[in-house]
Design a protein around this motif. Structure first.
Motif, mmCIF file in Angstrom:
data_model
loop_
_atom_site.group_PDB
_atom_site.id
_atom_site.type_symbol
_atom_site.label_atom_id
_atom_site.label_comp_id
_atom_site.label_asym_id
_atom_site.label_seq_id
_atom_site.Cartn_x
_atom_site.Cartn_y
_atom_site.Cartn_z
ATOM 1 N N ASN A 210 27.016 78.966 19.436
ATOM 2 C CA ASN A 210 28.098 78.311 19.208
ATOM 3 C C ASN A 210 28.596 77.970 17.644
ATOM 4 N N ALA A 211 28.098 78.928 16.794
ATOM 5 C CA ALA A 211 28.578 79.141 15.660
ATOM 6 C C ALA A 211 29.936 79.796 15.554
ATOM 7 N N THR A 212 31.028 78.995 15.518
ATOM 8 C CA THR A 212 32.442 79.607 15.578
ATOM 9 C C THR A 212 32.968 79.763 14.346
ATOM 10 N N TYR A 213 32.799 78.783 13.473
ATOM 11 C CA TYR A 213 33.248 78.847 11.829
ATOM 12 C C TYR A 213 32.231 79.144 10.939
ATOM 13 N N LYS A 214 32.822 79.811 9.815
ATOM 14 C CA LYS A 214 31.715 80.004 8.825
ATOM 15 C C LYS A 214 32.337 79.512 7.548
ATOM 16 N N VAL A 215 31.661 79.279 6.384
ATOM 17 C CA VAL A 215 32.334 79.147 5.242
ATOM 18 C C VAL A 215 32.799 80.536 4.450
ATOM 19 N N ALA A 216 34.231 80.381 4.248
ATOM 20 C CA ALA A 216 34.869 81.593 3.535
ATOM 21 C C ALA A 216 34.525 81.618 2.356
ATOM 22 N N LEU A 217 34.768 80.409 1.669
ATOM 23 C CA LEU A 217 34.749 79.987 0.187
ATOM 24 C C LEU A 217 34.824 78.634 -0.046
ATOM 25 N N LEU A 218 34.371 78.450 -1.324
ATOM 26 C CA LEU A 218 34.333 76.828 -1.846
ATOM 27 C C LEU A 218 35.256 76.712 -2.899
#
Length: 155
Positions: free
Chosen positions: A47-55
């Protein structure tokens, strides 16, 4: 000299703790009647649908950082910055739109779904690099950083 040794020891402990307790880098979406909530999950979870692209750093304490061009979702970072989240999908994944009503307005977001009757879209391609086109019948989602195009077709 003793103060320097103490600082070095504390720094080493903090760095070790950060390696053992990293900030979440993947999120799952959950819908309730009045909201859609993101919760941190292991990046390998289905269910991991989103990831950190940048901070993105915040310019001051009251103003959140702004994500670059693209349909990023946003999460607060404990450092005071803003986490810009992008879809974390592969070709063949299916997605559904989760919608919630709050204060008379609808809020919706895509969530990974088992391919089946509830699925509304299927990822046909994920292309990294300069903006890429999808087939005419497909929907294209473009993120500027990292440069990624996600093509969505019918399930």
């Amino acid at each position: 000299m003793l103060a320097l040794l103490c600082m070095a020891g504390i720094t080493a402990l903090v760095q070790q703790w950060q390696r053992e307790n990293p900030e979440p880098s993947c999120y799952a979406l959950r819908a309730a009647r009045t909201s859609t909530d993101m919760s941190a999950v292991d990046c390998g979870a289905y269910n991991a649908t989103y990831k950190v692209a940048l901070l993105v750093d915040s310019p001051d304490e009251r103003t959140p950082g702004r994500c670059p061009l693209g349909p990023y979702s946003v999460a607060d970072d404990p450092s005071g910055g803003t986490r810009c989240l992008m879809l974390d999908v592969e070709a063949g994944d299916c997605l559904q739109t989760l919608t919630a009503r709050r204060k008379g307005r609808e809020h919706s977001a895509l969530a990974r779904d088992e391919c089946g009757p509830r699925s509304q879209e299927r990822v046909t391609a994920v292309v990294t690099g300069p903006q890429s086109g999808c087939a005419p019948e497909e929907k294209a989602i473009h993120y500027s950083q990292p440069a990624t195009t996600i093509c969505l077709g019918k399930p």
